[in-house]
Design a protein around this motif. Structure first.
Motif, PDB file in Angstrom:
ATOM      1  N   TYR A 128      71.204  16.128  61.440  1.00 13.17           N
ATOM      2  CA  TYR A 128      72.130  15.765  62.518  1.00 13.17           C
ATOM      3  C   TYR A 128      73.577  15.804  62.040  1.00 13.17           C
ATOM      4  N   TRP A 129      73.824  15.407  60.812  1.00 14.42           N
ATOM      5  CA  TRP A 129      75.178  15.349  60.274  1.00 14.42           C
ATOM      6  C   TRP A 129      75.652  16.694  59.714  1.00 14.42           C
ATOM      7  N   GLY A 130      74.835  17.719  59.755  1.00 11.88           N
ATOM      8  CA  GLY A 130      75.294  19.053  59.342  1.00 11.88           C
ATOM      9  C   GLY A 130      74.634  19.611  58.110  1.00 11.88           C
ATOM     10  N   GLY A 131      73.434  19.119  57.765  1.00  9.30           N
ATOM     11  CA  GLY A 131      72.724  19.653  56.612  1.00  9.30           C
ATOM     12  C   GLY A 131      72.279  21.084  56.828  1.00  9.30           C
ATOM     13  N   LYS A 132      71.905  21.750  55.744  1.00 16.23           N
ATOM     14  CA  LYS A 132      71.444  23.132  55.848  1.00 16.23           C
ATOM     15  C   LYS A 132      70.106  23.179  56.579  1.00 16.23           C
ATOM     16  N   ASN A 133      70.121  23.781  57.755  1.00 13.59           N
ATOM     17  CA  ASN A 133      68.914  23.975  58.567  1.00 13.59           C
ATOM     18  C   ASN A 133      68.866  25.454  58.925  1.00 13.59           C
ATOM     19  N   ALA A 134      67.931  26.184  58.353  1.00 16.81           N
ATOM     20  CA  ALA A 134      67.891  27.642  58.496  1.00 16.81           C
ATOM     21  C   ALA A 134      67.771  28.089  59.940  1.00 16.81           C
ATOM     22  N   VAL A 135      67.041  27.338  60.759  1.00 15.17           N
ATOM     23  CA  VAL A 135      66.895  27.712  62.168  1.00 15.17           C
ATOM     24  C   VAL A 135      68.236  27.673  62.875  1.00 15.17           C
ATOM     25  N   ASN A 136      68.972  26.624  62.678  1.00 14.02           N
ATOM     26  CA  ASN A 136      70.280  26.495  63.329  1.00 14.02           C
ATOM     27  C   ASN A 136      71.285  27.519  62.806  1.00 14.02           C
ATOM     28  N   ILE A 137      71.196  27.866  61.552  1.00 16.78           N
ATOM     29  CA  ILE A 137      72.147  28.823  60.979  1.00 16.78           C
ATOM     30  C   ILE A 137      71.851  30.243  61.440  1.00 16.78           C
ATOM     31  N   ILE A 138      70.605  30.661  61.345  1.00 19.56           N
ATOM     32  CA  ILE A 138      70.256  32.055  61.650  1.00 19.56           C
ATOM     33  C   ILE A 138      70.148  32.295  63.152  1.00 19.56           C
ATOM     34  N   ASP A 139      69.399  31.444  63.850  1.00 18.05           N
ATOM     35  CA  ASP A 139      69.141  31.683  65.270  1.00 18.05           C
ATOM     36  C   ASP A 139      70.244  31.152  66.177  1.00 18.05           C
TER      37      ASP A 139
END
Length: 397
Positions: A171-182
């Motif tokens: 929620y605070w902006g950690g590395k989440n591959a789904v949110n970054i790529i998609d």
């Protein structure tokens, strides 16, 4: 009565303030003037040792051959002369009792004058404080405190680092591959450096950041330090997306590894840079010792990168990115034009190649992050029965 020679007074020049740094131990900044020791000149035309007089001179040390020969083995007490005219013709008078101070005026053979100077080696750095290092560290501490206050502290079986729940990290902006790529949330390549999994994780990273990281910033300057720190963070998160797409990753350790990589690049680039000045010699010696320490730290960090809850790919990505960018930055400081040209071209090429390969791989379609990570809270609930979603942003369908 023999006439005394009037000596000339001269004030020793003071060197500019410099950062006094110990090469053998942790460097500390001390701004002080380098002083020259005061020497003495013996006046040879005095009639007897009972009325011998010394005058100060900061430039030279000369003495009476007769006085040296007579008082080499036995030193008497020198009293202040009573002759008024003599007092007016000399700079300083007084008693000089039997001590090592008198012996130091002459060479061991008693025939040549001795000039003593107080010398100390200093390593000049660009600035007094690591401003960005301290600012980032304070910000990271505050962010963790706010996260733990608002989102709670997870049980040890969920987060052994003594910190919040994983959904709070996402929620605070950690590395989440789904949110970054998609979803195109590219800011998640940088924001993880401000987040930490818990107190233990934070203390480990901040300790290195405010000690070694701050000293590197003082050497390089804040601008160079920031460029290396941010680009290393991007390379760290990008490689983590490729190699560990199913994990929520946070922490500044990837950026710190980038600082280590940049230091190794600096040692590599400047190894053959011949600077015969005193400062160049000291800097070369400092870099040699730093190289050994940094290499040891990198090995230890990489060994610990394979334990659970630690993202080894982020550490490796930060190290590589820091080395590539550091090679370009430090090549621009070389005095040798050929070396400057060759290292700059080489550094630019490998930097472009690294980031091109990483981002091309991210969007090649081969990276398939789990869709469940869109709902981080629901994803972790299937692994832990006591998982609580206190910072859930809401499910994204």
């Amino acid at each position: 009565m023999a006439k005394s020679k009037k000596s000339k007074e001269s004030k020793p020049p003071k060197a500019p303030a410099m950062a006094n740094l110990s090469i053998e131990g942790p460097p500390q900044t001390v701004h002080e003037d380098v002083e020259q020791a005061t020497n003495y000149r013996a006046l040879s035309d005095l009639p007897s040792p009972a009325t011998s007089v010394f005058s100060t001179d900061s430039r030279q040390s000369v003495g009476s051959e007769q006085l040296k020969a007579k008082w080499k083995k036995k030193f008497g007490r020198f009293n202040k002369p009573t002759n008024h005219s003599r007092n007016n013709s000399i700079n300083s008078v007084g008693s000089f009792s039997q001590s090592e101070d008198f012996k130091k005026l002459f060479d061991e053979d008693g025939t040549e004058p001795v000039q003593k100077k107080e010398e100390e080696e200093v390593y000049v750095v660009k600035q007094r404080w690591g401003y960005c290092s301290y600012a980032f560290s304070v910000g990271q501490v505050l962010v963790l405190i706010i996260m733990m206050t608002g989102c709670g502290i997870a049980p040890m079986n969920v987060n052994p680092m003594i910190g919040p729940y994983p959904d709070a990290l996402s929620y605070w902006g950690g590395k989440n591959a789904v949110n970054i790529i998609d979803d195109g949330e590219w800011y998640r390549l940088i924001t993880p450096i401000m987040l930490h999994a818990g107190v233990i994780h934070l203390l480990c990273n901040v300790a290195v950041q405010v000690e070694t990281g701050a000293f590197f910033e003082r050497e390089w300057g804040s601008l160079r330090w920031m460029i290396i720190y941010i680009t290393s963070a991007i390379g760290s998160s990008a490689l983590s997306v490729i190699k560990m797409p199913g994990a929520i990753s946070v922490g500044s350790s990837g950026a710190v590894m980038g600082l280590f990589g940049a230091k190794l690049a600096e040692v590599t680039v400047r190894f053959l840079d011949r600077d015969k000045s005193t400062q160049g010699r000291i800097a070369h010696q400092v870099r040699k010792e730093q190289c050994a320490g940094v290499t040891c730290s990198v090995v230890v960090v990489m060994l610990f990168s394979f334990i659970p809850y630690v993202d080894w790919s982020a550490h490796l990505g930060g190290l590589i990115a820091g080395f590539c960018v550091g090679m370009v930055i430090f090549a621009l400081n070389l005095k040798n034009k050929k070396g400057l040209f060759l290292w700059t071209i080489l550094g630019t090429i490998i930097t472009c190649v690294f980031y091109t390969i990483v981002f091309k791989e991210m969007y090649s379609g081969d990276v398939d992050p789990p869709e469940e990570l869109r709902d981080v809270c629901g994803y972790y609930k299937q692994f832990f029965d006591d998982y609580e979603c206190k910072c859930m942003r809401g499910q994204q369908n």
